[in-house]
Design an enzyme around this catalytic site. Structure first.
Site, PDB file in Angstrom:
ATOM      1  N   ARG A 154      11.864  -5.149   5.037  1.00  0.00           N
ATOM      2  CA  ARG A 154      11.578  -3.740   4.732  1.00  0.00           C
ATOM      3  C   ARG A 154      12.444  -2.764   5.529  1.00  0.00           C
ATOM      4  O   ARG A 154      12.725  -2.973   6.689  1.00  0.00           O
ATOM      5  CB  ARG A 154      10.111  -3.434   5.049  1.00  0.00           C
ATOM      6  CG  ARG A 154       9.834  -1.923   5.027  1.00  0.00           C
ATOM      7  CD  ARG A 154       8.400  -1.592   5.066  1.00  0.00           C
ATOM      8  NE  ARG A 154       7.703  -2.149   6.201  1.00  0.00           N
ATOM      9  CZ  ARG A 154       6.395  -2.075   6.344  1.00  0.00           C
ATOM     10  NH1 ARG A 154       5.653  -1.488   5.431  1.00  0.00           N
ATOM     11  NH2 ARG A 154       5.828  -2.610   7.399  1.00  0.00           N
TER      12      ARG A 154
ATOM     13  N   LYS B  48       0.829  -1.220   0.000  1.00  0.00           N
ATOM     14  CA  LYS B  48       0.000   0.000   0.000  1.00  0.00           C
ATOM     15  C   LYS B  48       0.858   1.263   0.000  1.00  0.00           C
ATOM     16  O   LYS B  48       0.666   2.176  -0.797  1.00  0.00           O
ATOM     17  CB  LYS B  48      -0.936   0.007   1.233  1.00  0.00           C
ATOM     18  CG  LYS B  48      -1.806  -1.229   1.353  1.00  0.00           C
ATOM     19  CD  LYS B  48      -2.722  -1.184   2.569  1.00  0.00           C
ATOM     20  CE  LYS B  48      -2.003  -1.187   3.918  1.00  0.00           C
ATOM     21  NZ  LYS B  48      -1.346  -2.472   4.237  1.00  0.00           N
TER      22      LYS B  48
ATOM     23  N   ARG C 144      -0.713  -8.449  13.708  1.00  0.00           N
ATOM     24  CA  ARG C 144      -1.223  -7.539  12.666  1.00  0.00           C
ATOM     25  C   ARG C 144      -2.097  -8.284  11.675  1.00  0.00           C
ATOM     26  O   ARG C 144      -3.140  -7.787  11.244  1.00  0.00           O
ATOM     27  CB  ARG C 144      -0.051  -6.851  11.956  1.00  0.00           C
ATOM     28  CG  ARG C 144       0.617  -5.796  12.830  1.00  0.00           C
ATOM     29  CD  ARG C 144       2.024  -5.469  12.383  1.00  0.00           C
ATOM     30  NE  ARG C 144       2.072  -4.832  11.076  1.00  0.00           N
ATOM     31  CZ  ARG C 144       3.192  -4.678  10.370  1.00  0.00           C
ATOM     32  NH1 ARG C 144       4.346  -5.137  10.856  1.00  0.00           N
ATOM     33  NH2 ARG C 144       3.164  -4.078   9.202  1.00  0.00           N
TER      34      ARG C 144
ATOM     35  N   ARG D   3      -9.952   0.774   8.411  1.00  0.00           N
ATOM     36  CA  ARG D   3      -9.573  -0.579   8.812  1.00  0.00           C
ATOM     37  C   ARG D   3     -10.680  -1.279   9.572  1.00  0.00           C
ATOM     38  O   ARG D   3     -10.496  -2.438   9.964  1.00  0.00           O
ATOM     39  CB  ARG D   3      -8.362  -0.489   9.745  1.00  0.00           C
ATOM     40  CG  ARG D   3      -7.031  -0.744   9.080  1.00  0.00           C
ATOM     41  CD  ARG D   3      -6.005  -0.553  10.174  1.00  0.00           C
ATOM     42  NE  ARG D   3      -4.799  -1.294   9.986  1.00  0.00           N
ATOM     43  CZ  ARG D   3      -3.711  -0.815   9.386  1.00  0.00           C
ATOM     44  NH1 ARG D   3      -3.710   0.375   8.867  1.00  0.00           N
ATOM     45  NH2 ARG D   3      -2.630  -1.542   9.313  1.00  0.00           N
TER      46      ARG D   3
ATOM     47  N   ARG E 249      10.974  -0.661  11.222  1.00  0.00           N
ATOM     48  CA  ARG E 249       9.876  -0.423  12.158  1.00  0.00           C
ATOM     49  C   ARG E 249       9.872  -1.410  13.316  1.00  0.00           C
ATOM     50  O   ARG E 249      10.182  -2.583  13.143  1.00  0.00           O
ATOM     51  CB  ARG E 249       8.541  -0.521  11.411  1.00  0.00           C
ATOM     52  CG  ARG E 249       8.119   0.807  10.841  1.00  0.00           C
ATOM     53  CD  ARG E 249       7.017   0.677   9.843  1.00  0.00           C
ATOM     54  NE  ARG E 249       5.862  -0.114  10.284  1.00  0.00           N
ATOM     55  CZ  ARG E 249       4.768  -0.257   9.558  1.00  0.00           C
ATOM     56  NH1 ARG E 249       4.671   0.325   8.383  1.00  0.00           N
ATOM     57  NH2 ARG E 249       3.770  -0.988  10.007  1.00  0.00           N
TER      58      ARG E 249
HETATM   59  P1  AP5 Z   1       4.837  -1.562   1.826  1.00  0.00           P
HETATM   60  O1  AP5 Z   1       4.448  -0.788   0.629  1.00  0.00           O
HETATM   61  O2  AP5 Z   1       5.608  -0.885   2.892  1.00  0.00           O
HETATM   62  O3  AP5 Z   1       3.553  -2.320   2.440  1.00  0.00           O
HETATM   63  P2  AP5 Z   1       2.260  -1.758   3.160  1.00  0.00           P
HETATM   64  O4  AP5 Z   1       1.088  -2.449   2.570  1.00  0.00           O
HETATM   65  O5  AP5 Z   1       2.252  -0.270   3.163  1.00  0.00           O
HETATM   66  O6  AP5 Z   1       2.514  -2.381   4.586  1.00  0.00           O
HETATM   67  P3  AP5 Z   1       2.472  -1.768   6.035  1.00  0.00           P
HETATM   68  O7  AP5 Z   1       3.206  -2.745   6.890  1.00  0.00           O
HETATM   69  O8  AP5 Z   1       2.950  -0.358   6.068  1.00  0.00           O
HETATM   70  O9  AP5 Z   1       0.968  -1.834   6.324  1.00  0.00           O
HETATM   71  P4  AP5 Z   1       0.306  -1.910   7.698  1.00  0.00           P
HETATM   72  O10 AP5 Z   1      -1.104  -1.840   7.271  1.00  0.00           O
HETATM   73  O11 AP5 Z   1       0.679  -3.070   8.513  1.00  0.00           O
HETATM   74  O12 AP5 Z   1       0.934  -0.677   8.490  1.00  0.00           O
HETATM   75  P5  AP5 Z   1       0.383   0.738   8.890  1.00  0.00           P
HETATM   76  O13 AP5 Z   1       1.517   1.672   8.925  1.00  0.00           O
HETATM   77  O14 AP5 Z   1      -0.825   1.097   8.098  1.00  0.00           O
HETATM   78  O15 AP5 Z   1       5.642  -2.856   1.310  1.00  0.00           O
HETATM   79  C1  AP5 Z   1       6.224  -3.779   2.229  1.00  0.00           C
HETATM   80  C2  AP5 Z   1       7.601  -4.231   1.701  1.00  0.00           C
HETATM   81  O16 AP5 Z   1       7.439  -4.984   0.494  1.00  0.00           O
HETATM   82  C3  AP5 Z   1       8.525  -3.054   1.350  1.00  0.00           C
HETATM   83  O17 AP5 Z   1       9.834  -3.360   1.759  1.00  0.00           O
HETATM   84  C4  AP5 Z   1       8.439  -2.951  -0.193  1.00  0.00           C
HETATM   85  O18 AP5 Z   1       9.647  -2.474  -0.745  1.00  0.00           O
HETATM   86  C5  AP5 Z   1       8.128  -4.386  -0.608  1.00  0.00           C
HETATM   87  N1  AP5 Z   1       7.221  -4.449  -1.751  1.00  0.00           N
HETATM   88  C6  AP5 Z   1       6.123  -3.659  -1.984  1.00  0.00           C
HETATM   89  N2  AP5 Z   1       5.509  -4.011  -3.141  1.00  0.00           N
HETATM   90  C7  AP5 Z   1       6.228  -5.051  -3.649  1.00  0.00           C
HETATM   91  C8  AP5 Z   1       6.097  -5.859  -4.836  1.00  0.00           C
HETATM   92  N3  AP5 Z   1       5.087  -5.661  -5.711  1.00  0.00           N
HETATM   93  N4  AP5 Z   1       6.991  -6.848  -5.034  1.00  0.00           N
HETATM   94  C9  AP5 Z   1       8.016  -7.063  -4.157  1.00  0.00           C
HETATM   95  N5  AP5 Z   1       8.202  -6.326  -3.026  1.00  0.00           N
HETATM   96  C10 AP5 Z   1       7.319  -5.333  -2.767  1.00  0.00           C
HETATM   97  O19 AP5 Z   1      -0.134   0.459  10.369  1.00  0.00           O
HETATM   98  C11 AP5 Z   1       0.741   0.220  11.443  1.00  0.00           C
HETATM   99  C12 AP5 Z   1      -0.024   0.213  12.761  1.00  0.00           C
HETATM  100  O20 AP5 Z   1      -0.641   1.489  12.994  1.00  0.00           O
HETATM  101  C13 AP5 Z   1      -1.185  -0.782  12.872  1.00  0.00           C
HETATM  102  O21 AP5 Z   1      -0.743  -2.069  13.249  1.00  0.00           O
HETATM  103  C14 AP5 Z   1      -2.066  -0.099  13.931  1.00  0.00           C
HETATM  104  O22 AP5 Z   1      -1.550  -0.305  15.234  1.00  0.00           O
HETATM  105  C15 AP5 Z   1      -1.922   1.363  13.593  1.00  0.00           C
HETATM  106  N6  AP5 Z   1      -2.937   1.857  12.641  1.00  0.00           N
HETATM  107  C16 AP5 Z   1      -2.685   2.418  11.426  1.00  0.00           C
HETATM  108  N7  AP5 Z   1      -3.827   2.771  10.808  1.00  0.00           N
HETATM  109  C17 AP5 Z   1      -4.844   2.410  11.641  1.00  0.00           C
HETATM  110  C18 AP5 Z   1      -6.261   2.480  11.543  1.00  0.00           C
HETATM  111  N8  AP5 Z   1      -6.876   2.999  10.451  1.00  0.00           N
HETATM  112  N9  AP5 Z   1      -7.010   2.015  12.587  1.00  0.00           N
HETATM  113  C19 AP5 Z   1      -6.419   1.511  13.688  1.00  0.00           C
HETATM  114  N10 AP5 Z   1      -5.069   1.398  13.841  1.00  0.00           N
HETATM  115  C20 AP5 Z   1      -4.279   1.847  12.824  1.00  0.00           C
END
Ligand code: AP5
Ligand code: ZN
Length: 215
Positions: free
Chosen positions: A126, A13, A171, A87, A160
């Site tokens: 990552r 994402k 997660r 979410r 992270r």
């Molecule tokens: P990346 O693009 O970083 O993946 P992502 O989908 O953004 O993953 P996240 O881990 O950031 O999502 P998340 O939902 O767990 O975290 P968030 O910050 O929202 O890609 C991952 C890796 O793969 C990278 O190294 C990239 O280079 C590689 N890659 C990407 N595409 C690729 C491809 N096509 N092929 C090969 N490699 C590839 O949330 C974190 C925490 O915040 C949550 O756990 C929660 O505690 C809190 N939180 C955030 N939002 C909310 C909400 N709305 N409600 C409640 N709690 C929340």
């Protein structure tokens, strides 16, 4: 146009949101980034959510809805990319209401389909640039010069605290229990557009571009 990038942790994402910012003048709204900023700057809210985030659990709906509301008020020329929000069903309802308040709507929900086995390596490999937020990976997207950001030249690469196998389990559980019901919710509204998130980054970007052009 306003779109949601929906998918489990590591689906790509953030990677795709950053590309859309560069190519389409859209604005990425990542609640995860906003919460991590709050933690880093040591605000009251940041302190409250730190332990929850490190364990991999979701923070309360009220906190993230408040964060999104603030950003929506500022507007976006090319539209918003919602990354990691909504979410829960409650967040989805809140988003619809908030967009209506500013005379806007959702144009598409992109479901980034991946399988769990790929996610572990995506997450544990990552790292991100501490200066500009660019996202890298040990195997699939390393920086050209080790330790130096391709985008901004910064030298502070970060990993992270919740990118451990242990926190990833939590997660994923949170995702399946609380977030995956949104797939059916948006499907029923006719807004769901599935994309193969296991394809190479450029192919995923092309598939998303196609959805955006049709939406
Ligand atoms: P990346 O693009 O970083 O993946 P992502 O989908 O953004 O993953 P996240 O881990 O950031 O999502 P998340 O939902 O767990 O975290 P968030 O910050 O929202 O890609 C991952 C890796 O793969 C990278 O190294 C990239 O280079 C590689 N890659 C990407 N595409 C690729 C491809 N096509 N092929 C090969 N490699 C590839 O949330 C974190 C925490 O915040 C949550 O756990 C929660 O505690 C809190 N939180 C955030 N939002 C909310 C909400 N709305 N409600 C409640 N709690 C929340
Ligand atoms: Zn950088």
């Amino acid at each position: 146009k306003n779109i949601i990038l929906l998918g489990p942790p590591g689906a790509g994402k953030g990677t795709q949101a950053k590309r859309l910012e560069e190519t389409r003048q859209m604005v990425q709204l990542s609640t995860g980034d906003m919460l991590r900023d709050a933690m880093a700057s040591g605000t009251e809210m940041g302190k409250r959510v730190a332990a929850i985030m490190d364990r991999g659990e979701l923070v309360t709906d009220e906190v993230v809805i408040g964060l999104i509301q603030e950003k929506l008020e500022k507007g976006a020329g090319g539209g918003f990319i919602f990354d990691g929000f909504p979410r829960t069903l409650k967040q989805a309802d809140a988003l619809e209401a908030l967009l209506a308040q500013i005379g806007q709507k959702l144009d598409a929900v992109i479901e980034m389909q991946v399988d769990d086995t790929a996610l572990v390596r995506r997450i544990t490999g990552r790292y991100t640039c501490g200066t500009c937020g660019a996202v890298y990976h040990d195997d699939t997207r390393p920086t050209k010069v080790p330790g130096t950001c391709d985008v901004c030249g910064g030298h502070q690469m970060k990993r992270r605290a919740d990118d451990t196998e242990e926190a990833l389990k939590t997660r994923l559980m949170e995702y399946y229990k609380k977030t995956s019901p949104l797939i059916g919710y948006y499907y029923a509204k006719g807004q769901l557009c599935p994309v193969d998130g296991l394809a190479e980054m450029d192919a995923v970007a092309a598939a998303i571009a196609k959805v955006l052009d049709k939406a």
